[in-house]
Design a protein around this motif. Sequence first.
Motif, short mmCIF file in Angstrom:
data_model
loop_
_atom_site.label_atom_id
_atom_site.label_comp_id
_atom_site.label_asym_id
_atom_site.label_seq_id
_atom_site.Cartn_x
_atom_site.Cartn_y
_atom_site.Cartn_z
N ASP A 1 45.98 39.75 53.41
CA ASP A 1 45.03 39.01 52.31
C ASP A 1 43.50 39.24 52.82
N LEU A 2 43.43 39.84 54.47
CA LEU A 2 41.42 40.23 54.66
C LEU A 2 41.39 41.42 54.68
N ALA A 3 42.23 42.51 54.24
CA ALA A 3 42.14 43.92 54.00
C ALA A 3 41.82 43.65 52.67
N LEU A 4 43.31 42.69 51.51
CA LEU A 4 43.16 43.04 50.32
C LEU A 4 41.53 42.17 49.79
N TRP A 5 41.25 41.07 50.40
CA TRP A 5 39.91 40.45 50.40
C TRP A 5 38.49 41.55 50.66
N VAL A 6 38.73 41.92 51.83
CA VAL A 6 36.96 43.00 51.51
C VAL A 6 37.25 43.72 50.73
N SER A 7 38.09 44.31 50.11
CA SER A 7 38.36 45.79 49.73
C SER A 7 37.96 45.53 48.57
N THR A 8 38.67 43.96 47.60
CA THR A 8 38.84 44.06 45.82
C THR A 8 37.99 42.83 45.84
N ASN A 9 37.27 41.94 46.36
CA ASN A 9 36.90 41.27 46.55
C ASN A 9 34.88 41.17 45.40
N PRO A 10 35.10 40.65 44.00
CA PRO A 10 33.76 41.07 43.89
C PRO A 10 32.52 40.36 44.99
N ASP A 11 32.55 39.65 46.41
CA ASP A 11 31.48 38.99 46.92
C ASP A 11 31.67 39.88 47.90
N ALA A 12 32.57 39.92 48.72
CA ALA A 12 32.39 40.98 49.47
C ALA A 12 31.77 42.12 48.95
N GLN A 13 32.60 43.47 48.24
CA GLN A 13 32.25 44.27 47.80
C GLN A 13 30.31 44.37 47.96
N LYS A 14 29.92 42.93 46.94
CA LYS A 14 28.05 42.91 46.20
C LYS A 14 27.76 43.61 47.92
N LEU A 15 28.38 42.94 49.24
CA LEU A 15 27.58 42.59 50.46
C LEU A 15 27.86 44.48 50.90
N TYR B 1 37.47 49.82 44.62
CA TYR B 1 37.68 48.63 43.59
C TYR B 1 37.53 49.20 41.84
N GLY B 2 37.63 49.00 40.38
CA GLY B 2 36.87 48.94 39.41
C GLY B 2 36.11 47.96 39.63
N PRO B 3 37.04 47.03 39.52
CA PRO B 3 36.33 45.43 38.90
C PRO B 3 35.68 44.89 39.45
N ALA B 4 35.46 45.46 41.01
CA ALA B 4 34.21 44.97 42.01
C ALA B 4 33.32 45.87 41.90
N GLU B 5 33.02 47.45 41.41
CA GLU B 5 32.01 48.09 41.09
C GLU B 5 31.74 47.66 39.99
N LYS B 6 32.41 46.91 38.40
CA LYS B 6 31.76 46.81 37.41
C LYS B 6 30.97 45.61 38.12
N ALA B 7 31.46 44.68 39.16
CA ALA B 7 30.57 43.88 38.85
C ALA B 7 28.66 43.63 39.41
N LYS B 8 28.76 45.06 40.53
CA LYS B 8 27.88 45.38 41.27
C LYS B 8 27.04 46.21 40.79
N ASP B 9 27.34 47.06 39.34
CA ASP B 9 27.13 48.02 39.17
C ASP B 9 25.64 47.95 38.71
N GLN B 10 24.78 47.01 38.80
CA GLN B 10 23.27 46.79 38.37
C GLN B 10 22.86 47.50 39.26
N GLN B 11 22.95 47.28 40.60
CA GLN B 11 22.45 47.68 42.23
C GLN B 11 21.82 49.37 41.72
N TRP B 12 22.88 50.36 40.42
CA TRP B 12 22.12 52.09 40.79
C TRP B 12 20.92 51.60 39.55
N ALA B 13 20.93 51.13 38.74
CA ALA B 13 19.46 50.48 38.54
C ALA B 13 18.44 50.62 39.09
#
Lengths: 316, 450
Positions: free
Chosen positions: B344-358, B365-377
Motif C-alpha cells: 500500500d505504501l509503495a503504491l501510494w507514494v508512486s501513484t497518488n497525485p498528492d504524493a507525486q506533487k511533492l 504514473y500517467g495520471p499523477a504526472e498529468k495532475a502536476k504537469d503545470q510545473q513544467w510551464a
Amino acid sequence: MERLTRRASNERSARDSGAKHSFAKVAYAFALPYLLFLAAFGIGPAVFGAALSLFKTTGSNRDFIGIANYIKVLGDFRFVPAWTNVLTYLLIWLPLMTVGVVAISLLLHVRLGRVSTLMRMIYYLPGAIAGSASVLVWLFMLSPDVSPFGPALNAIGISDLYQVIRPANFAWLFAVIVFTTSAGGWIVIMHGGLQSIPTELIEAAAIDGATERQIAQYVKLPLIRRYVIYMFMLSVAGGIQIFVEPTMLNQVGSASSGGSLSPWWSVNQLGFTYAFQQADFGGASALSMELLVVSLLLALVVVFRTGFFDVAELDR
Amino acid sequence: MKWSTSGRWLCTTGAAAALLFSACAGPAGTSAPSAEATAATGSSAAPSSVGPVGSPQVQGNLTVWTDSIRQPLFEAYATAHPGVNLNIQVADGSTYLSKIVLANNANSGWPDVVFSTDPSQATTFASPLYGFAADLTTVVPADVVANFGKTLTPCAFGGKLYCLRNDAAPTVLWYNKKLMDQFGYTLPTTYAEYEALGLKVAQEHPGYLVGSAGDSDVMWEWMWASGCPFNDVTAPSVVHINLKDPRCTRVADLLDPLIKAGSVTRASYYDAGFAKDADKILMSIEAPWFGTSLFRDTYKLPDGLIAAAPMPTWSGDPVNYSAENGGGIYTVSSHTTNMPAAVDLALWVSTNPDAQKLDAGYSAYGPAEKAKDQQWASSFFAANPAPVFADAATKIRQDWKFVAYPVDSIWTQTVAQAVRSGGTIADSLSAFETQCIQLAQIAGYSVTNP
C-alpha cells in the motif's frame, strides 16, 4: 664470608625477583586493555574470516567448500590487475617513503632546536587527518579551478582535475597522498631512534673530521637500521591493504548518473566488492586471507629477523 | 632480566600480532575498510492490516529507506494513514547493497520499502544473490500497471513485477533555442541529420557542443535508444552480449567523428568545472531531470533559453525511440512481515497525485504526472516541454533489459576513460564487451556471444 655473600646475593635476588614480578604485573596491566581490543576486533574477526573463506555463503546459509573460494578468486578477471595495481603502488611508494623519511629525519637531526621541532610537528600534521579527508584535500589541491596552486598546474598543462585522476595515474597519486599523510609519523619515530644514538659517538666522529653528511651516512644511518627496516616492513603490510584512497577517488571520479571509476582497483577493494556487490562473503574472506598471510609473514620477519623486538637485559 | 622460553615466545607472538594489526591503521596511513553496519530496525511482528490494499485503514509498523528528496512523500503517507507507524531512515543509496547483504547474513534488519534513485538496482535486489525484492505481480492492480505505460522496464522481468517507478526519465533532445536561432540551424529529426549538424557546428562554431561522451550517459541515452544488445536478457540468468551488432557500432560511428571534431566533449556534464561551459551546449540528448537539475539549478542558465524537442530517428527504426537515464524505483522487501501495508505504501507514494506533487521529477504514473504537469510551464523553459516528455514516454525502447551487475561501472572504466584519454568509442567497445561477459559470468549469468 662466602655464606654471607651467598645470603646477601640470595636476598638480593629474592628482592630482585619480587621487583621483577611486580614490574611484570604492571606491564601486563597496561597491555591488557589493548589485548582485549586486539582479541575482539583484530584476532577474532581474522579467525572468523579464515573460517568463512572455506564456506560458500548464500544468505545466512553456510556450505563447506574447502579452498574453492581461493580458486574462484584466483580466476577472477580483476584479480591480477588488482595485485598489479597494488604492487605498482608499492614499487613507487616504498622507495619514496624510505628515502624520504630517512633523509628528512637526518636533515632535521643535524641541528636540533626550535626549528627542527617545529618542522617535525608540521610534517606530522597531515597524518593527524583521517585518510579520507586527506584525499579530499588533495583533490582540492589538484583542481586547477579552485586550488591555490592553480597557476602552477596550468603551467604544466593541467587544466582539468580529470586529467589527473585517471586510472593510469592512480599509483603515483596514491603514493604521493599516502606519503604526505604517513611520513610525518615515521619522521617522529626516526627522530626517537636518532636520539638514542649516544652523542659521544657523533662528537667523536666530528672530532675525527667527519662532515655532517659523513656522520649521517657512516654513524647515524647504521645505528637506525632497525628502525628503517621496521618502517619498511610495516609500510609494506599497510600498503598492500590500501583501500581508503582508491575508494574516495572512486566517489569523485564517477559521474552523478552512476558508473564507478575504480571499484576494484586494489585487492582490498575487490574484497569489498565481493562482499557487498556480489553478496559473496566467502570470496571476500579468501581475498582478505591472502592479504593477511602476506602481512603476517612480514610481521614475523620483522620480529624474528631484525632484532627490533629483542628484550634488553635489565641490570640491577 | 632473562625470560623463560615460553614467556619469550608469548611476548614475541604478541608483538607479532600487534605489529600485524597495527599495520592496518598505523603510521602507514591507510586503514582497513569497515563495513557499514548501521542498525536498520526491521518491522516487528505487527498486527496484520485491516481493509484491502489502498485503504486508509491499513496499519502496522513499516521501515523505509529513502533519500532526503523523497522523504516528504513518505511523511505525507504517514500523515494520511495514521494507523501506520512509519520509521523513515534517510540513507545513502550506495550503501543499500551492503546493508542488505549484512541483513541477509544476520537474518534480520531488512526495511519494508526502499526508494532507490538507480533503477538498475531492482534486478540486483531481485537476483538470487540478494533475494530482497518482493514479487508484486499479483498485488498491483492491472489498471495501475497500464497507467505506468512503458516505464516499468527496470521493474518487469522474468514475467514478474519487482518494483514501481517513482519518476520516469525518457530522453528528449534538449536544445538552446536562442543559439539555434542565432546560428540559423534547424533541429535534426534523424540521426544522420544530427551527425551532419554536429560536424557543421564543429566547423562553423567551434567550442559549441552537441553532446558529451566522458561518462556512462552515452550508454544509457544513446545505446539504449539505438537498441544495442548487451543487456539482452533472453531467459532468466541468460544474457546475450554482442557489441559488434550494427545497432552498437552505428552509435560509435556517429559519435567518434564528432568527438574528434570537438562538438561532442570528452568531458562529462557532471564534472566539477563544467558549469562555466554550460552556455555552450547547443543541443544534447538528456532526460527530463537534466532540464531542471542541471540546466536550471546547477548551471543556472538564464530563463527562456532551453527547450525540448522529440528524439531523432535511426534510419530503419519504425519510430523515434527514447531511452531512460535514471528514474527512481520503489521496491518492497520479500522479508516484510506486513506485506499489505508495505505494498500500500509503495503504491501510494508512486501513484497518488498528492504524493507525486511533492516530487519535482517527471512522474512515471500517467495520471499523477498529468495532475502536476503545470510545473513544467515555468518561465525557465522557452517552451513547455511536458508534451515532448509525454510523447517520449510512450516511445521508450522496450527491448532493453536490466542486469544484476554494474554495467555502467564497466562502461565508465573502459569506454568513458578511453574517450577522456583521447581514444575512441569504437576501439574501446571490445574491452567493454569482454568485461561485460566476465562480470556476467561472475554474477551467475550464462552468456551468449555473439
